[in-house]
Design an enzyme around this catalytic site. Structure first.
Site, PDB file in Angstrom:
ATOM      1  CG  HIS A 198     -50.425 -80.641-101.626  1.00 21.11           C
ATOM      2  ND1 HIS A 198     -50.865 -81.426-102.678  1.00 21.11           N
ATOM      3  CD2 HIS A 198     -50.639 -79.353-102.033  1.00 21.11           C
ATOM      4  CE1 HIS A 198     -51.318 -80.676-103.648  1.00 21.11           C
ATOM      5  NE2 HIS A 198     -51.196 -79.391-103.283  1.00 21.11           N
ATOM      6  CG  HIS A 226     -53.092 -80.836-107.824  1.00 21.62           C
ATOM      7  ND1 HIS A 226     -54.112 -79.926-107.673  1.00 21.62           N
ATOM      8  CD2 HIS A 226     -52.044 -80.340-107.112  1.00 21.62           C
ATOM      9  CE1 HIS A 226     -53.699 -78.930-106.915  1.00 21.62           C
ATOM     10  NE2 HIS A 226     -52.445 -79.159-106.557  1.00 21.62           N
ATOM     11  CD  GLN A 284     -54.923 -77.533-103.044  1.00 23.67           C
ATOM     12  OE1 GLN A 284     -54.495 -77.309-104.183  1.00 23.67           O
ATOM     13  NE2 GLN A 284     -55.533 -76.606-102.299  1.00 23.67           N
ATOM     14  CD  GLU A 312     -49.440 -77.271-106.471  1.00 20.85           C
ATOM     15  OE1 GLU A 312     -50.286 -76.803-107.263  1.00 20.85           O
ATOM     16  OE2 GLU A 312     -49.588 -77.226-105.244  1.00 20.85           O
ATOM     17  NE  ARG A 343     -60.772 -76.211-102.884  1.00 27.03           N
ATOM     18  CZ  ARG A 343     -60.973 -75.940-104.161  1.00 27.03           C
ATOM     19  NH1 ARG A 343     -61.786 -76.702-104.867  1.00 27.03           N
ATOM     20  NH2 ARG A 343     -60.358 -74.923-104.731  1.00 27.03           N
TER      21      ARG A 343
END
Length: 383
Positions: free
Chosen positions: A251, A94, A92, A129, A270
């Site tokens: 990642h 972001h 995926q 994240e 994804r």
């Protein structure tokens, strides 16, 4: 301050044993993937005063502090987790903040239901994240050098992969990576499934560095994400090491137990290793195609011995404190909101005693001393 009771999410990829072992409880036999700590409305932590999101909403400035409210709005801007991967997660990426706002507004205008399986943007926020390993933790992060991937594919000796090998020797590298990922994700389903099956058999035969791809194919037979993963850097974190995952970096997590913190968002695009929706055009708009080092982070100790994981964003700040038996108490009092999590030993935050897996929410400005013998992770924001 509030002792937190936290929800454990039973996603299928979760380990059946890692979180129970941390908490010192018997496994249920069901997967336990993530323990959420925070005020996310999907599974807010519970306190004696009520759900944490409602506690914060009742008086944001008291709970978060005026500076945090001015900078991030009247909500806790991060979600803190314990993540236990017993099987691979989806590959995926972001979006950045501008892409998230644009994508969310576009889907709102088009009337795409927020819970539609093909919806990409659940909110208008970005989702940087950080994952910090508590055990050895395996994954993939960022594109590796194309020449290295070319050597990896050549050794498989599969005819249908040879055009990709040729592309990997082309320049510029970002254009080559874009063309390969586009081809892999847009190929005829049956033809790609056959290539992935052949690749998996070769990876099983070769073993060593190829073993992770055989494992991926075992979990996701025929999935083009197996080939997409071969474009990325493999990485194994040792306990205490971390990865920061900014916008556009592809990642996947393969296995291990870690502490994860992220901006409060559900936006995920994804690339594969999933039965869920893959929006190839939108994915290609968001992915950064430059080769990059995974950038393993090791904490840097400040003068007081607090070990900080440096990141380029302000929505969260993660640090670790290791207290030896008999060490002097630490003062955690801050003008920002905090969640303190114990991962080893027994510690006390003010009057709250914490064992591994237990956590507390400390409102902004509330006095909070830390003592005992063990390891804690401290999550807060930068104002």
């Amino acid at each position: 301050m509030d002792r937190l009771t936290n929800t454990i999410r039973p996603y299928a990829w979760g380990s059946t044993t890692a979180i129970p072992e941390l908490l010192g409880v018997e496994p249920t036999g069901e997967p336990q993937a993530e323990m959420w700590m925070g005020a996310h409305p999907g599974a807010p932590s519970r306190t004696e005063r009520g759900p944490l999101n409602e506690v914060i909403s009742a008086d944001p400035e008291r709970e978060l502090g005026p500076e945090a409210v001015a900078k991030f709005g009247p909500r806790l801007p991060f979600l803190f987790k314990i993540l236990a991967a017993g099987a691979p997660l989806s590959l995926q990426v972001h979006p950045n903040l501008a892409q998230a706002k644009e994508g969310y507004e576009d889907e709102e205008r088009r009337g795409v239901p927020i819970d539609a399986p093909h919806r990409n943007y659940k909110d208008a926020n970005h989702k940087p994240e950080l994952i910090c390993a508590l055990t050895p933790f395996d994954g993939f992060c960022g594109f590796r050098a194309p020449a290295d991937t070319a050597r990896l594919l050549e050794a498989l000796d599969i005819d249908s992969l040879k055009p990709y090998v040729d592309l990997l020797h082309a320049h510029p590298e970002d254009a080559a990576l874009r063309e390969i990922l586009t081809a892999v994700l847009s190929a005829d389903h049956d033809e790609m499934a056959a290539t992935v099956t052949e690749t998996a058999a070769a990876a099983e035969r070769l073993g060593g560095a190829y073993a992770p791809y055989a494992t991926l194919a075992h979990h996701f037979p025929g999935d083009p994400g197996v080939l997409a993963a071969m474009l990325l850097n493999p990485v194994q974190l040792q306990p205490g090491e971390a990865l920061y995952l900014g916008a556009g970096v592809p990642h996947a997590y393969l296995g291990g137990l870690g502490v994860e913190i992220m901006a409060n968002s559900d936006n995920v695009l994804r690339c594969g290793l999933t039965p869920k929706h893959v929006d190839v055009p939108e994915l290609l708009r968001v992915v950064h195609f430059e080769p990059t080092d995974p950038g393993v982070l090791r904490p840097e100790a400040d003068p007081d011995g607090e070990e900080v994981y440096a990141t380029p964003i302000d929505e969260f700040r993660l640090s670790r404190l290791v207290l030896a038996e008999g060490s002097a108490p630490r003062d955690l009092t801050a003008r920002t909101p905090q969640i303190v999590l114990c991962t080893a030993g027994t510690v006390r935050v003010a009057e709250c005693e914490l064992a591994p897996g237990q956590s507390v929410f400390v409102p902004a400005g509330e006095r909070a001393g830390l003592d005992g013998s063990g390891t804690v992770f401290r999550a807060t924001v930068v104002v």
